[in-house]
Design a protein around this motif. Structure first.
Motif, mmCIF file in Angstrom:
data_model
loop_
_atom_site.group_PDB
_atom_site.id
_atom_site.type_symbol
_atom_site.label_atom_id
_atom_site.label_comp_id
_atom_site.label_asym_id
_atom_site.label_seq_id
_atom_site.Cartn_x
_atom_site.Cartn_y
_atom_site.Cartn_z
ATOM 1 N N THR A 23 -26.704 -26.037 -28.298
ATOM 2 C CA THR A 23 -27.915 -26.356 -28.717
ATOM 3 C C THR A 23 -28.417 -24.877 -29.265
ATOM 4 O O THR A 23 -27.719 -24.147 -29.355
ATOM 5 C CB THR A 23 -28.949 -26.707 -27.472
ATOM 6 N N GLY A 24 -29.684 -24.477 -29.026
ATOM 7 C CA GLY A 24 -30.283 -23.281 -29.654
ATOM 8 C C GLY A 24 -31.776 -23.077 -29.091
ATOM 9 O O GLY A 24 -32.249 -24.003 -28.281
ATOM 10 N N THR A 25 -32.316 -22.080 -29.395
ATOM 11 C CA THR A 25 -33.810 -22.195 -29.095
ATOM 12 C C THR A 25 -34.482 -21.684 -30.384
ATOM 13 O O THR A 25 -33.965 -20.836 -31.246
ATOM 14 C CB THR A 25 -34.045 -20.984 -28.066
ATOM 15 N N ALA A 26 -35.413 -22.434 -30.734
ATOM 16 C CA ALA A 26 -36.241 -22.385 -32.031
ATOM 17 C C ALA A 26 -37.183 -21.233 -31.838
ATOM 18 O O ALA A 26 -38.504 -21.464 -31.973
ATOM 19 C CB ALA A 26 -36.948 -23.594 -32.482
ATOM 20 N N ASP A 27 -36.493 -20.068 -32.068
ATOM 21 C CA ASP A 27 -37.350 -18.696 -31.815
ATOM 22 C C ASP A 27 -38.513 -18.649 -33.113
ATOM 23 O O ASP A 27 -39.270 -17.881 -32.837
ATOM 24 C CB ASP A 27 -36.523 -17.523 -31.655
ATOM 25 N N HIS A 28 -37.992 -19.002 -34.267
ATOM 26 C CA HIS A 28 -38.832 -18.906 -35.581
ATOM 27 C C HIS A 28 -39.788 -20.048 -35.961
ATOM 28 O O HIS A 28 -40.155 -20.133 -36.704
ATOM 29 C CB HIS A 28 -37.878 -18.519 -36.586
ATOM 30 N N ALA A 29 -40.027 -20.791 -34.802
ATOM 31 C CA ALA A 29 -40.888 -21.931 -35.025
ATOM 32 C C ALA A 29 -42.419 -21.447 -35.223
ATOM 33 O O ALA A 29 -42.735 -20.422 -34.790
ATOM 34 C CB ALA A 29 -41.020 -23.138 -33.831
ATOM 35 N N MET B 23 -29.145 -24.444 -37.476
ATOM 36 C CA MET B 23 -28.553 -23.721 -36.503
ATOM 37 C C MET B 23 -27.496 -24.441 -35.744
ATOM 38 O O MET B 23 -26.509 -23.809 -34.790
ATOM 39 C CB MET B 23 -29.860 -23.798 -35.323
ATOM 40 N N HIS B 24 -27.398 -25.794 -35.678
ATOM 41 C CA HIS B 24 -26.449 -26.667 -35.147
ATOM 42 C C HIS B 24 -24.861 -26.070 -35.815
ATOM 43 O O HIS B 24 -23.914 -25.907 -35.075
ATOM 44 C CB HIS B 24 -26.507 -28.209 -35.334
ATOM 45 N N LEU B 25 -25.229 -25.781 -37.207
ATOM 46 C CA LEU B 25 -23.773 -25.444 -37.766
ATOM 47 C C LEU B 25 -23.407 -24.134 -37.125
ATOM 48 O O LEU B 25 -22.235 -23.954 -36.902
ATOM 49 C CB LEU B 25 -23.985 -25.554 -39.266
ATOM 50 N N PHE B 26 -24.370 -23.305 -37.046
ATOM 51 C CA PHE B 26 -23.855 -22.093 -36.563
ATOM 52 C C PHE B 26 -23.351 -22.045 -35.194
ATOM 53 O O PHE B 26 -22.431 -21.488 -34.573
ATOM 54 C CB PHE B 26 -24.972 -20.839 -36.573
ATOM 55 N N GLY B 27 -23.913 -22.729 -34.358
ATOM 56 C CA GLY B 27 -23.546 -22.998 -33.338
ATOM 57 C C GLY B 27 -22.147 -23.623 -32.836
ATOM 58 O O GLY B 27 -21.465 -23.116 -32.043
ATOM 59 N N TYR B 28 -21.617 -24.568 -33.813
ATOM 60 C CA TYR B 28 -20.397 -25.076 -33.872
ATOM 61 C C TYR B 28 -19.433 -23.950 -34.343
ATOM 62 O O TYR B 28 -18.138 -24.049 -33.981
ATOM 63 C CB TYR B 28 -20.411 -26.082 -34.717
#
Length: 526
Positions: free
Chosen positions: A48-54, A258-263
């Protein structure tokens, strides 16, 4: 060598702590599937990630007179701590402002799509707040969704999941409440209509849940929209395209990428199977934007999506004994523990329809664990201590009704395994079956407790103890995905390793002579 099964969960906005609705949505359910597959020996990558730039992060910072990076950093720390305390274990949590190379990777992806004309400039009307001297997009604006008529933020409607960029009816500035005035704004968009056939083919083959299928077919019927992937602003990753200085990459586009970066996309082969967990309000990023990014690059990623509805929270029903609202994950985990909370949100998971959080129902979940699970285990451990000096007796499992119960338990193991598996994932059903297992073991114990009173003095009371120890041993594996903390304590008490595969063969007691080490408090919950 086959790639791991990839499980993702929607990145939460770093604008606040996790509440119980977040746990009831994607996170605990995704963790259940991950734990089950790992215990079964399968290779899994859970990210997952955190949407820091929301946009909501910037809005919260502006309201509090703080810097958005401070808001994002503080709540990112709180969110990851809440995941840890609730037993949700990710392999990788993307942290956009901390992960090395992330910003450059995102900008390179954006540039690649721009070079392929997948992203293109458009001039459209966008609300503008004159008193704040600010463009209104995302969380900066509220209004009425032109698609479903509900009031909410800009960007994506959390009710119908459709984009409403620039189309909100009666837009109002979230900061000062002034009406938004339409102005022409040149921004970058990802037009979906040129990808119509590729996306339609993907959606047809994806086996989407009915709720998402309706969304996607409606988008096709109405004409696929141009989705804004950038906006003029100060918060977020700068757009690396000439002529768009001062623009930032849109948070929804970033959440999908972000999901693609996490993978580790671009560094290793994409997985053979991907399972996304998402709330319906965020599903556009998973089911539309992410596939659009990939098909535009000639990639068709096999994806499955488990989507949940809203877990509504009535503050009055959620008040604790002191009268204060109890909805935040940290408060509830502190009072009830991860076992109780995980089990409860799985039972109340809003699947296919909205459900409501009620404090009294959470109390009943704790009472169920104390009055049934822990009560049975306490009696079992007490019997072993009093009759066998705390050691596992040297006897075969047995007792009145054991053969019938054993067959029932074998069927239960298969049913639990099915409920945990990706093909028929249903953790609520798994919880119900586990409760039935414990109730059956409880009844079996009560029926056979009279064996110790036989005047003949034979040791027939030991076989029922071994049978119940076999059930307890099985629960260290069968209950592990739902309540890993309690399953771990139970395994420690039985001197076993927790988290084995969910199979009928787990129904085997510890070795005779093993000295048990029951915990001083409850096994499940507290």
């Amino acid at each position: 060598m086959s790639t791991p099964l990839w499980i993702t969960a929607t990145p939460p906005d770093s604008d606040g702590e996790l509440h119980i609705g977040h746990l009831a949505g994607p996170y605990v359910a995704a963790d259940v599937l991950s734990r089950h597959l790992r215990a079964d020996g399968q290779s899994v990558l859970f990210t997952t990630g955190t949407a820091d730039h929301a946009d909501s992060v910037e809005v919260r910072a502006l309201r509090g007179g703080r810097k958005p990076e401070e808001v994002a950093a503080g709540f990112r720390t709180a969110i990851t701590a809440d995941w840890l305390r609730s037993g949700v274990e990710f392999d990788h949590v993307v942290q956009p402002r901390r992960d090395r190379g992330y910003q450059r990777w995102l900008q390179d992806l954006f540039l690649d799509l721009y070079a392929k004309d997948v992203i293109a400039p458009r001039t459209r009307l966008l609300p503008y707040c004159e008193p704040c001297d600010r463009w209104l997009y995302g969380a900066h604006v509220t209004g009425v969704c032109p698609h479903c008529g509900t009031r909410g933020d800009g960007g994506l409607c959390h009710t119908c999941a459709r984009p409403n960029d620039g189309d909100l009816i009666d837009p109002v500035c979230s900061l000062c409440g002034s009406p938004g005035r339409p102005r022409r704004c040149r921004r970058l968009y990802l037009p979906l209509e040129p990808l119509r056939e590729l996306l339609a083919d993907y959606w047809r083959s994806a086996g989407l849940p009915p709720r998402l299928a309706v969304l996607c077919e409606g988008l096709i019927e109405d004409g696929l929209p141009d989705v804004a992937v950038g906006h003029p602003g100060d918060w977020g990753v700068p757009i690396p395209v000439d002529g768009f200085s001062g623009h930032r990459i849109d948070a929804c586009f970033e959440a999908a990428a972000m999901h693609l970066f996490g993978y580790g996309y671009d560094k290793k082969p994409l997985p053979e199977r991907t399972i996304h967990f998402s709330g319906f309000g965020h599903s556009f990023c998973h089911v539309v934007l992410l596939p659009a990014i990939l098909v535009a690059r000639g990639v068709k990623l096999p994806q499955e999506i488990h989507v949940n509805e809203t877990y509504r929270i009535d503050v009055e029903d959620a008040r604790g004994p002191d009268g204060k609202p109890m909805v935040w994950a940290l408060d509830l985990l502190t009072e009830f523990g991860s076992d109780t909370l995980r089990r409860h949100v799985l039972q109340a998971r809003p699947l296919g329809r909205r459900t409501d959080f009620r404090r009294d129902e959470l109390d009943r979940t704790r009472q169920m664990l104390d009055g049934t699970w822990n009560s049975w285990l306490t009696r079992l451990f007490t019997a072993v201590r009093e009759e066998c000096a705390g050691r596992v007796p040297d006897a075969e499992p047995g007792g009145d009704g054991w053969e019938a119960l054993r067959r029932r338990l074998h069927r239960a193991a298969e049913d639990v395994r099915e409920a945990y598996g990706p093909e028929a994932f249903d953790p609520r059903r798994a919880v119900a079956i586990l409760d039935e297992v414990v109730r059956c073991a409880t009844d079996f114990g009560y029926v056979n407790v009279f064996e110790r009173r036989r005047p003949s003095g034979t040791a027939r009371h030991l076989a029922p103890l071994m049978a119940q120890l076999a059930v307890a041993s099985a629960l260290t594996s069968w209950a592990w995905p739902v309540m890993p903390e309690g399953a771990g304590r139970l395994a420690q008490a039985l001197r076993l390793a927790p988290g084995g595969p969910v199979v009928p063969e787990a129904l085997a007691p510890p070795a005779p002579g093993t000295r048990l080490a029951p915990p001083s408090g409850p096994v499940f919950g507290f």
